[in-house]
Motif scaffolding. Structure first.
Motif, PDB file in Angstrom:
ATOM      1  N   ARG A   3       0.851  -1.194   0.000  1.00  0.00           N
ATOM      2  CA  ARG A   3       0.000   0.000   0.000  1.00  0.00           C
ATOM      3  C   ARG A   3       0.880   1.235   0.000  1.00  0.00           C
ATOM      4  O   ARG A   3       1.900   1.272   0.666  1.00  0.00           O
ATOM      5  N   GLN A   4       0.443   2.231  -0.724  1.00  0.00           N
ATOM      6  CA  GLN A   4       1.132   3.512  -0.723  1.00  0.00           C
ATOM      7  C   GLN A   4       0.483   4.367   0.357  1.00  0.00           C
ATOM      8  O   GLN A   4      -0.708   4.635   0.322  1.00  0.00           O
ATOM      9  N   VAL A   5       1.281   4.778   1.344  1.00  0.00           N
ATOM     10  CA  VAL A   5       0.789   5.613   2.439  1.00  0.00           C
ATOM     11  C   VAL A   5       1.629   6.890   2.438  1.00  0.00           C
ATOM     12  O   VAL A   5       2.781   6.879   2.880  1.00  0.00           O
ATOM     13  N   GLY A   6       1.064   7.940   1.880  1.00  0.00           N
ATOM     14  CA  GLY A   6       1.835   9.172   1.724  1.00  0.00           C
ATOM     15  C   GLY A   6       2.995   8.933   0.778  1.00  0.00           C
ATOM     16  O   GLY A   6       2.819   8.434  -0.327  1.00  0.00           O
ATOM     17  N   ASN A   7       4.198   9.254   1.240  1.00  0.00           N
ATOM     18  CA  ASN A   7       5.400   9.070   0.424  1.00  0.00           C
ATOM     19  C   ASN A   7       6.051   7.712   0.625  1.00  0.00           C
ATOM     20  O   ASN A   7       7.098   7.439   0.051  1.00  0.00           O
ATOM     21  N   GLN A   8       5.465   6.895   1.491  1.00  0.00           N
ATOM     22  CA  GLN A   8       6.068   5.603   1.821  1.00  0.00           C
ATOM     23  C   GLN A   8       5.188   4.445   1.364  1.00  0.00           C
ATOM     24  O   GLN A   8       3.985   4.585   1.220  1.00  0.00           O
ATOM     25  N   GLN A   9       5.842   3.315   1.212  1.00  0.00           N
ATOM     26  CA  GLN A   9       5.109   2.078   0.969  1.00  0.00           C
ATOM     27  C   GLN A   9       5.072   1.270   2.259  1.00  0.00           C
ATOM     28  O   GLN A   9       6.046   1.239   3.009  1.00  0.00           O
ATOM     29  N   GLU A  10       3.933   0.647   2.499  1.00  0.00           N
ATOM     30  CA  GLU A  10       3.794  -0.329   3.577  1.00  0.00           C
ATOM     31  C   GLU A  10       3.559  -1.680   2.922  1.00  0.00           C
ATOM     32  O   GLU A  10       2.694  -1.804   2.049  1.00  0.00           O
ATOM     33  N   TRP A  11       4.318  -2.659   3.328  1.00  0.00           N
ATOM     34  CA  TRP A  11       4.149  -4.018   2.853  1.00  0.00           C
ATOM     35  C   TRP A  11       3.465  -4.792   3.961  1.00  0.00           C
ATOM     36  O   TRP A  11       3.941  -4.803   5.102  1.00  0.00           O
ATOM     37  N   TRP A  12       2.367  -5.437   3.642  1.00  0.00           N
ATOM     38  CA  TRP A  12       1.587  -6.188   4.619  1.00  0.00           C
ATOM     39  C   TRP A  12       1.635  -7.677   4.287  1.00  0.00           C
ATOM     40  O   TRP A  12       1.261  -8.087   3.187  1.00  0.00           O
ATOM     41  N   VAL A  13       2.080  -8.451   5.252  1.00  0.00           N
ATOM     42  CA  VAL A  13       2.046  -9.908   5.165  1.00  0.00           C
ATOM     43  C   VAL A  13       0.731 -10.334   5.807  1.00  0.00           C
ATOM     44  O   VAL A  13       0.479 -10.040   6.978  1.00  0.00           O
ATOM     45  N   LEU A  14      -0.110 -11.004   5.040  1.00  0.00           N
ATOM     46  CA  LEU A  14      -1.402 -11.456   5.546  1.00  0.00           C
ATOM     47  C   LEU A  14      -1.419 -12.975   5.567  1.00  0.00           C
ATOM     48  O   LEU A  14      -0.999 -13.622   4.611  1.00  0.00           O
ATOM     49  N   ASP A  15      -1.914 -13.515   6.663  1.00  0.00           N
ATOM     50  CA  ASP A  15      -1.947 -14.964   6.821  1.00  0.00           C
ATOM     51  C   ASP A  15      -3.353 -15.374   7.249  1.00  0.00           C
ATOM     52  O   ASP A  15      -3.885 -14.829   8.218  1.00  0.00           O
ATOM     53  N   TYR A  16      -3.926 -16.300   6.510  1.00  0.00           N
ATOM     54  CA  TYR A  16      -5.251 -16.811   6.844  1.00  0.00           C
ATOM     55  C   TYR A  16      -5.109 -17.906   7.898  1.00  0.00           C
ATOM     56  O   TYR A  16      -4.326 -18.838   7.717  1.00  0.00           O
ATOM     57  N   LYS A  17      -5.849 -17.777   8.971  1.00  0.00           N
ATOM     58  CA  LYS A  17      -5.857 -18.785  10.037  1.00  0.00           C
ATOM     59  C   LYS A  17      -7.299 -19.047  10.432  1.00  0.00           C
ATOM     60  O   LYS A  17      -8.061 -18.123  10.696  1.00  0.00           O
ATOM     61  N   LEU A  18      -7.660 -20.326  10.497  1.00  0.00           N
ATOM     62  CA  LEU A  18      -9.029 -20.683  10.853  1.00  0.00           C
ATOM     63  C   LEU A  18      -9.304 -20.447  12.331  1.00  0.00           C
ATOM     64  O   LEU A  18     -10.436 -20.186  12.715  1.00  0.00           O
ATOM     65  N   ASN A  19      -8.260 -20.530  13.163  1.00  0.00           N
ATOM     66  CA  ASN A  19      -8.420 -20.281  14.586  1.00  0.00           C
ATOM     67  C   ASN A  19      -8.870 -18.843  14.767  1.00  0.00           C
ATOM     68  O   ASN A  19      -8.316 -17.931  14.177  1.00  0.00           O
ATOM     69  N   HIS A  20      -9.881 -18.641  15.608  1.00  0.00           N
ATOM     70  CA  HIS A  20     -10.450 -17.301  15.734  1.00  0.00           C
ATOM     71  C   HIS A  20      -9.612 -16.345  16.565  1.00  0.00           C
ATOM     72  O   HIS A  20      -9.903 -15.163  16.616  1.00  0.00           O
ATOM     73  N   GLN A  21      -8.547 -16.829  17.213  1.00  0.00           N
ATOM     74  CA  GLN A  21      -7.637 -15.948  17.939  1.00  0.00           C
ATOM     75  C   GLN A  21      -6.190 -16.359  17.661  1.00  0.00           C
ATOM     76  O   GLN A  21      -5.447 -16.722  18.569  1.00  0.00           O
ATOM     77  N   PRO A  22      -5.770 -16.294  16.407  1.00  0.00           N
ATOM     78  CA  PRO A  22      -4.422 -16.769  16.054  1.00  0.00           C
ATOM     79  C   PRO A  22      -3.316 -15.961  16.724  1.00  0.00           C
ATOM     80  O   PRO A  22      -2.225 -16.477  16.936  1.00  0.00           O
ATOM     81  N   GLN A  23      -3.590 -14.715  17.072  1.00  0.00           N
ATOM     82  CA  GLN A  23      -2.580 -13.867  17.696  1.00  0.00           C
ATOM     83  C   GLN A  23      -2.192 -14.365  19.087  1.00  0.00           C
ATOM     84  O   GLN A  23      -1.198 -13.912  19.659  1.00  0.00           O
ATOM     85  N   GLU A  24      -2.910 -15.318  19.625  1.00  0.00           N
ATOM     86  CA  GLU A  24      -2.612 -15.861  20.948  1.00  0.00           C
ATOM     87  C   GLU A  24      -1.773 -17.138  20.889  1.00  0.00           C
ATOM     88  O   GLU A  24      -1.420 -17.684  21.925  1.00  0.00           O
ATOM     89  N   LEU A  25      -1.451 -17.601  19.689  1.00  0.00           N
ATOM     90  CA  LEU A  25      -0.673 -18.829  19.546  1.00  0.00           C
ATOM     91  C   LEU A  25       0.763 -18.508  19.167  1.00  0.00           C
ATOM     92  O   LEU A  25       1.021 -17.906  18.122  1.00  0.00           O
ATOM     93  N   ALA A  26       1.688 -18.912  20.017  1.00  0.00           N
ATOM     94  CA  ALA A  26       3.107 -18.597  19.824  1.00  0.00           C
ATOM     95  C   ALA A  26       3.630 -19.084  18.477  1.00  0.00           C
ATOM     96  O   ALA A  26       4.432 -18.403  17.838  1.00  0.00           O
ATOM     97  N   GLN A  27       3.176 -20.251  18.023  1.00  0.00           N
ATOM     98  CA  GLN A  27       3.675 -20.771  16.745  1.00  0.00           C
ATOM     99  C   GLN A  27       3.246 -19.886  15.579  1.00  0.00           C
ATOM    100  O   GLN A  27       3.992 -19.732  14.607  1.00  0.00           O
ATOM    101  N   TYR A  28       2.067 -19.291  15.664  1.00  0.00           N
ATOM    102  CA  TYR A  28       1.622 -18.401  14.592  1.00  0.00           C
ATOM    103  C   TYR A  28       2.392 -17.080  14.627  1.00  0.00           C
ATOM    104  O   TYR A  28       2.731 -16.531  13.578  1.00  0.00           O
ATOM    105  N   ILE A  29       2.670 -16.573  15.818  1.00  0.00           N
ATOM    106  CA  ILE A  29       3.453 -15.345  15.947  1.00  0.00           C
ATOM    107  C   ILE A  29       4.863 -15.587  15.396  1.00  0.00           C
ATOM    108  O   ILE A  29       5.397 -14.770  14.646  1.00  0.00           O
TER     109      ILE A  29
END
Length: 139
Positions: A73-99
């Motif tokens: 994404r272009q945000v002002g004068n900078q680019q942001e690169w976003w890594v997106l990961d699909y996870k079926l678990n509804h709280q993937p941010q709580e799993l150390a292996q996913y982090i």
């Protein structure tokens, strides 16, 4: 995103993965949920991105990595690169292996694009958008 096209794509994927026929409806429901999510929509639509790719392969520290989705994404004068990961678990941010997996993905992208900002987020099976705090991505 036409329902018939989605159904055909999910059915083909299920066949290629040799999933049992009874899993087709569950897979179709998950895909439709994610595709209809208001939270995920801006990240799945081609509008507003400088570039986006699915199943992006990167080679990093002797490993072959496959990122579910990479969005620039272009945000002002900078680019942001976003890594997106699909996870079926509804709280993937709580799993150390996913982090840990996301940390590796972000490091791989950052190594290829050292001057840009790299961020990460999960998209869950319920269509929830879960961005990760930068502090979680630093190892």
């Amino acid at each position: 995103r036409h329902p018939q096209v989605v159904h055909r794509a999910v059915k083909q994927a299920a066949l290629q993965l040799a999933l049992p026929p009874e899993s087709l409806e569950a897979a179709l429901t998950l895909v439709q949920t994610v595709l209809s999510s208001q939270e995920a929509a801006p990240w799945l639509s081609p509008e507003g991105h400088a570039w986006a790719g699915n199943e992006v392969t990167l080679y990093h520290e002797g490993q072959t990595l496959r990122l579910d989705r990479l969005v620039v994404r272009q945000v002002g004068n900078q680019q942001e690169w976003w890594v997106l990961d699909y996870k079926l678990n509804h709280q993937p941010q709580e799993l150390a292996q996913y982090i840990s997996q996301m940390q590796t993905y972000v490091q791989a992208v950052q190594a290829k694009q050292p001057t840009v900002i790299v961020k990460a987020a999960f998209i869950t099976g319920s269509g929830q958008w879960v961005p990760l705090e930068d502090s979680l991505l630093v190892t």
